[in-house]
Design a protein around this motif. Structure first.
Motif, PDB file in Angstrom:
ATOM      1  N   HIS A   1      13.467 108.571  11.259  1.00  0.00           N
ATOM      2  CA  HIS A   1      13.279 107.371  10.454  1.00  0.00           C
ATOM      3  C   HIS A   1      12.555 106.310  11.291  1.00  0.00           C
ATOM      4  O   HIS A   1      12.875 106.119  12.463  1.00  0.00           O
ATOM      5  CB  HIS A   1      14.644 106.854   9.987  1.00  0.00           C
TER       6      HIS A   1
ATOM      7  N   SER B   1      12.716 103.156  11.372  1.00  0.00           N
ATOM      8  CA  SER B   1      13.591 102.102  11.872  1.00  0.00           C
ATOM      9  C   SER B   1      14.326 102.550  13.136  1.00  0.00           C
ATOM     10  O   SER B   1      14.521 101.755  14.058  1.00  0.00           O
ATOM     11  CB  SER B   1      14.587 101.703  10.784  1.00  0.00           C
ATOM     12  N   ARG B   2      14.706 103.812  13.181  1.00  0.00           N
ATOM     13  CA  ARG B   2      15.354 104.345  14.390  1.00  0.00           C
ATOM     14  C   ARG B   2      14.369 104.407  15.550  1.00  0.00           C
ATOM     15  O   ARG B   2      14.735 104.161  16.696  1.00  0.00           O
ATOM     16  CB  ARG B   2      15.926 105.727  14.118  1.00  0.00           C
TER      17      ARG B   2
ATOM     18  N   GLY C   1      20.363  98.376  14.918  1.00  0.00           N
ATOM     19  CA  GLY C   1      19.296  99.064  14.196  1.00  0.00           C
ATOM     20  C   GLY C   1      19.479 100.573  14.180  1.00  0.00           C
ATOM     21  O   GLY C   1      19.130 101.238  13.203  1.00  0.00           O
TER      22      GLY C   1
ATOM     23  N   TYR D   1      20.421 101.860  10.218  1.00  0.00           N
ATOM     24  CA  TYR D   1      19.036 102.017   9.787  1.00  0.00           C
ATOM     25  C   TYR D   1      18.896 102.342   8.303  1.00  0.00           C
ATOM     26  O   TYR D   1      17.849 102.087   7.708  1.00  0.00           O
ATOM     27  CB  TYR D   1      18.313 103.063  10.637  1.00  0.00           C
TER      28      TYR D   1
ATOM     29  N   PRO E   1      17.305  98.478   7.356  1.00  0.00           N
ATOM     30  CA  PRO E   1      16.253  98.991   8.237  1.00  0.00           C
ATOM     31  C   PRO E   1      15.378  97.872   8.806  1.00  0.00           C
ATOM     32  O   PRO E   1      15.161  96.845   8.162  1.00  0.00           O
ATOM     33  CB  PRO E   1      15.435  99.897   7.319  1.00  0.00           C
TER      34      PRO E   1
END
Length: 93
Positions: A2, A4-5, A51, A55, A59
């Motif tokens: 992802h 956001s990760r 985060g 996420y 996000p």
């Protein structure tokens, strides 16, 4: 992974290098710049941990678009600059 990760992991790497720079690059003396760097590293680390965990619900970015690439690129630039600073300070010792 992802996006956001990915951004959160980049931020975590920068925060860990900020901590390392405090202990390695110079003797740890509590001055205003040192405290500001320490506070920034703590805030960045806590934000990146949040985060990583949240996420899906909150996000940082939702897709690999311009915002994600700018955040990843800027954090990688900062990471490389901090790593070079630490490496140069170790050579001076």
């Amino acid at each position: 992974m992802h996006p956001s990760r990915t951004v959160a992991l980049c931020f975590m790497g920068v925060s860990l290098l900020l901590f390392a720079q405090l202990g390695v690059a110079s003797p740890l003396v509590l001055t205003v710049p040192t405290l500001v760097q320490l506070l920034g590293a703590v805030v960045l680390l806590l934000g990146s941990l949040y985060g990583l965990v949240q996420y899906d619900e909150h996000p940082i970015v939702t897709e690999y678009g311009p915002k994600a690439y700018v955040l990843i690129g800027a954090s990688l630039f900062w990471f490389v600059a901090l790593a070079a600073s630490i490496a140069l300070s170790l050579d001076a010792i």
